[in-house]
Each structure stands twice: as C-alpha cells, then as structure tokens.
Write a protein that holds these residues in place. Structure first.
Motif, PDB file in Angstrom:
ATOM      1  N   PHE A 247       0.833  -1.198   0.000  1.00 49.07           N
ATOM      2  CA  PHE A 247       0.000   0.000   0.000  1.00 49.07           C
ATOM      3  C   PHE A 247       0.869   1.250   0.000  1.00 49.07           C
ATOM      4  O   PHE A 247       0.627   2.186  -0.765  1.00 49.07           O
ATOM      5  CB  PHE A 247      -0.946   0.033   1.205  1.00 49.07           C
ATOM      6  N   ASP A 248       1.870   1.276   0.873  1.00 45.53           N
ATOM      7  CA  ASP A 248       2.735   2.453   0.973  1.00 45.53           C
ATOM      8  C   ASP A 248       3.441   2.740  -0.348  1.00 45.53           C
ATOM      9  O   ASP A 248       3.550   3.894  -0.778  1.00 45.53           O
ATOM     10  CB  ASP A 248       3.749   2.297   2.101  1.00 45.53           C
ATOM     11  N   LEU A 249       3.912   1.696  -1.037  1.00 46.08           N
ATOM     12  CA  LEU A 249       4.563   1.870  -2.336  1.00 46.08           C
ATOM     13  C   LEU A 249       3.572   2.387  -3.374  1.00 46.08           C
ATOM     14  O   LEU A 249       3.879   3.309  -4.134  1.00 46.08           O
ATOM     15  CB  LEU A 249       5.183   0.550  -2.807  1.00 46.08           C
ATOM     16  N   GLN A 250       2.380   1.780  -3.403  1.00 46.15           N
ATOM     17  CA  GLN A 250       1.365   2.209  -4.363  1.00 46.15           C
ATOM     18  C   GLN A 250       0.950   3.656  -4.112  1.00 46.15           C
ATOM     19  O   GLN A 250       0.843   4.458  -5.033  1.00 46.15           O
ATOM     20  CB  GLN A 250       0.143   1.294  -4.297  1.00 46.15           C
ATOM     21  N   ASP A 251       0.723   3.989  -2.848  1.00 43.14           N
ATOM     22  CA  ASP A 251       0.300   5.332  -2.495  1.00 43.14           C
ATOM     23  C   ASP A 251       1.358   6.358  -2.924  1.00 43.14           C
ATOM     24  O   ASP A 251       1.020   7.393  -3.507  1.00 43.14           O
ATOM     25  CB  ASP A 251       0.026   5.407  -0.990  1.00 43.14           C
ATOM     26  N   ALA A 252       2.614   6.060  -2.663  1.00 40.43           N
ATOM     27  CA  ALA A 252       3.695   6.971  -3.060  1.00 40.43           C
ATOM     28  C   ALA A 252       3.752   7.106  -4.582  1.00 40.43           C
ATOM     29  O   ALA A 252       3.944   8.218  -5.104  1.00 40.43           O
ATOM     30  CB  ALA A 252       5.034   6.475  -2.515  1.00 40.43           C
ATOM     31  N   GLN A 253       3.557   6.008  -5.284  1.00 44.75           N
ATOM     32  CA  GLN A 253       3.577   6.046  -6.751  1.00 44.75           C
ATOM     33  C   GLN A 253       2.400   6.860  -7.279  1.00 44.75           C
ATOM     34  O   GLN A 253       2.564   7.705  -8.152  1.00 44.75           O
ATOM     35  CB  GLN A 253       3.541   4.637  -7.321  1.00 44.75           C
ATOM     36  N   TYR A 254       1.211   6.614  -6.757  1.00 44.63           N
ATOM     37  CA  TYR A 254       0.026   7.346  -7.213  1.00 44.63           C
ATOM     38  C   TYR A 254       0.177   8.845  -6.967  1.00 44.63           C
ATOM     39  O   TYR A 254      -0.097   9.658  -7.832  1.00 44.63           O
ATOM     40  CB  TYR A 254      -1.227   6.849  -6.495  1.00 44.63           C
ATOM     41  N   ARG A 255       0.588   9.199  -5.768  1.00 44.67           N
ATOM     42  CA  ARG A 255       0.703  10.622  -5.423  1.00 44.67           C
ATOM     43  C   ARG A 255       1.865  11.294  -6.154  1.00 44.67           C
ATOM     44  O   ARG A 255       1.752  12.433  -6.608  1.00 44.67           O
ATOM     45  CB  ARG A 255       0.811  10.793  -3.915  1.00 44.67           C
ATOM     46  N   GLY A 256       2.978  10.581  -6.271  1.00 44.35           N
ATOM     47  CA  GLY A 256       4.126  11.139  -6.984  1.00 44.35           C
ATOM     48  C   GLY A 256       3.867  11.312  -8.469  1.00 44.35           C
ATOM     49  O   GLY A 256       4.286  12.293  -9.069  1.00 44.35           O
ATOM     50  N   GLY A 257       3.166  10.368  -9.067  1.00 39.89           N
ATOM     51  CA  GLY A 257       2.871  10.423 -10.489  1.00 39.89           C
ATOM     52  C   GLY A 257       1.708  11.325 -10.844  1.00 39.89           C
ATOM     53  O   GLY A 257       1.491  11.633 -12.028  1.00 39.89           O
ATOM     54  N   ASN A 258       0.948  11.734  -9.848  1.00 42.52           N
ATOM     55  CA  ASN A 258      -0.235  12.567 -10.072  1.00 42.52           C
ATOM     56  C   ASN A 258      -0.291  13.672  -9.025  1.00 42.52           C
ATOM     57  O   ASN A 258      -1.202  13.724  -8.198  1.00 42.52           O
ATOM     58  CB  ASN A 258      -1.506  11.704 -10.007  1.00 42.52           C
ATOM     59  N   PRO A 259       0.708  14.571  -9.045  1.00 45.64           N
ATOM     60  CA  PRO A 259       0.802  15.574  -7.975  1.00 45.64           C
ATOM     61  C   PRO A 259      -0.407  16.503  -7.874  1.00 45.64           C
ATOM     62  O   PRO A 259      -0.642  17.086  -6.822  1.00 45.64           O
ATOM     63  CB  PRO A 259       2.077  16.348  -8.309  1.00 45.64           C
ATOM     64  N   ASP A 260      -1.180  16.624  -8.949  1.00 43.21           N
ATOM     65  CA  ASP A 260      -2.363  17.476  -8.913  1.00 43.21           C
ATOM     66  C   ASP A 260      -3.641  16.664  -8.739  1.00 43.21           C
ATOM     67  O   ASP A 260      -4.749  17.196  -8.879  1.00 43.21           O
ATOM     68  CB  ASP A 260      -2.455  18.310 -10.203  1.00 43.21           C
ATOM     69  N   GLY A 261      -3.499  15.370  -8.445  1.00 37.71           N
ATOM     70  CA  GLY A 261      -4.663  14.504  -8.313  1.00 37.71           C
ATOM     71  C   GLY A 261      -5.455  14.768  -7.046  1.00 37.71           C
ATOM     72  O   GLY A 261      -4.979  15.379  -6.101  1.00 37.71           O
ATOM     73  N   SER A 262      -6.702  14.301  -7.054  1.00 39.09           N
ATOM     74  CA  SER A 262      -7.526  14.325  -5.839  1.00 39.09           C
ATOM     75  C   SER A 262      -7.582  12.901  -5.310  1.00 39.09           C
ATOM     76  O   SER A 262      -7.817  11.951  -6.067  1.00 39.09           O
ATOM     77  CB  SER A 262      -8.923  14.869  -6.134  1.00 39.09           C
ATOM     78  N   PHE A 263      -7.345  12.754  -4.030  1.00 38.34           N
ATOM     79  CA  PHE A 263      -7.272  11.452  -3.371  1.00 38.34           C
ATOM     80  C   PHE A 263      -8.352  11.440  -2.296  1.00 38.34           C
ATOM     81  O   PHE A 263      -8.137  11.938  -1.197  1.00 38.34           O
ATOM     82  CB  PHE A 263      -5.872  11.228  -2.805  1.00 38.34           C
ATOM     83  N   ASP A 264      -9.523  10.924  -2.667  1.00 36.31           N
ATOM     84  CA  ASP A 264     -10.701  11.054  -1.821  1.00 36.31           C
ATOM     85  C   ASP A 264     -11.133   9.737  -1.187  1.00 36.31           C
ATOM     86  O   ASP A 264     -10.974   8.657  -1.776  1.00 36.31           O
ATOM     87  CB  ASP A 264     -11.884  11.585  -2.643  1.00 36.31           C
ATOM     88  N   VAL A 265     -11.723   9.877  -0.007  1.00 40.10           N
ATOM     89  CA  VAL A 265     -12.412   8.774   0.654  1.00 40.10           C
ATOM     90  C   VAL A 265     -13.869   8.841   0.207  1.00 40.10           C
ATOM     91  O   VAL A 265     -14.478   9.911   0.204  1.00 40.10           O
ATOM     92  CB  VAL A 265     -12.306   8.889   2.197  1.00 40.10           C
ATOM     93  N   VAL A 266     -14.406   7.695  -0.192  1.00 40.62           N
ATOM     94  CA  VAL A 266     -15.822   7.586  -0.526  1.00 40.62           C
ATOM     95  C   VAL A 266     -16.557   7.268   0.765  1.00 40.62           C
ATOM     96  O   VAL A 266     -16.188   6.317   1.469  1.00 40.62           O
ATOM     97  CB  VAL A 266     -16.071   6.460  -1.550  1.00 40.62           C
TER      98      VAL A 266
END
Length: 154
Positions: A45-64
C-alpha cells in the motif's frame, strides 16, 4: 448516498484496509506466517500510495463515504484533455450497490461537460472491466498486466 472527501493522514489505516480488500482474492492464495500478510499489505500500500501521489501531484485522493461511513477510495487526476481515474475501490460490503457506477458516471458527465476523455488502467483479469465497458470505456492499449481503457463523449 455517497459523498467524497479528501483523504487525510488519519485515513491511512482505512485506506490500507481498502487496499487489502481489493487484493484479498490474490492474497488468499498464499499461506502467510502470523503478521506477514499485514506487513506485506502495508508495504505494498505504501509503495502504491507513493507512486500514485508522486505520479499525479495534482490529483484528488478522496475517501468515498456512504451515509457518513467510509466505504472506499476514489483517486482522480484531472488533466487538461483527460480525466484519469487513478483508482476506485470499495470495501466488499459496499460493492454491487451501484456506488461505483454512480461515481464513475459523475466523472464521465464531468468529462463530457469539459470536452475531455476519461481513462483508467485496469488489470487484464479485473472483473470491474465489465462495468467500465457498460459505461462506454473501450480498450485503448495493453501494458503488461494492465489495459488502458478510454471513454469519449464523441
């Protein structure tokens, strides 16, 4: 009714739970020594989260949330020409109730209104691909274990 809110540091245990649930079928195939599955899930999870956030610095990361209860995650990067759905995942008890379809349809409506495409990478054997196809996504490229699917209003 589902709503979105930005994820925070306090959501990390919940987001790990969502990640673990999304990988459960795969992880259930291994017999894990005590504590090792949890450590593996945390590391992945930590690796995926870092990859997602690093690759998409302007992304929105929301809880449903469904009726105020955390139910899943929706990560989106709104690019100039494309709304990239980075990830959508729900806990098992919230699946099959139309929540994912409504969240995706809202993104497709946004894409149509702003004259953008929408896209998502899907594991080749992911059953959710059927939902994406019903919503009008079409395969655009194969990338190893992943298929890029795209939607366009045109």
């Amino acid at each position: 009714m589902e709503t979105l809110r930005p994820s925070t540091e306090e959501d990390l245990p919940f987001l790990r739970e969502v990640y673990a649930a999304s990988r459960a079928e795969e992880l259930d195939q291994v017999e894990w020594p005590p504590g090792q599955r949890e450590a593996f899930v945390r590391m992945q999870f930590d690796l995926q989260d870092a990859q997602y956030r690093g690759g998409n610095p302007d992304g929105s990361f929301d809880v449903v949330e469904v009726d105020g209860t955390p139910a899943g995650r929706l990560y989106v990067d709104r690019r100039p020409d494309d709304i990239r759905i980075i990830d959508i995942a729900l806990l098992p008890r919230f699946r099959g109730a139309g929540i994912g379809g409504r969240l995706l349809q809202a993104l497709l409506d946004e894409a149509a209104a702003s004259r953008r495409t929408a896209s998502i990478h899907v594991e080749v054997h992911n059953r959710a691909a059927r939902l994406y196809e019903r919503l009008g996504f079409r395969p655009a490229a194969e990338r190893g274990l992943y298929r890029l699917m795209e939607w366009s209003a045109a």
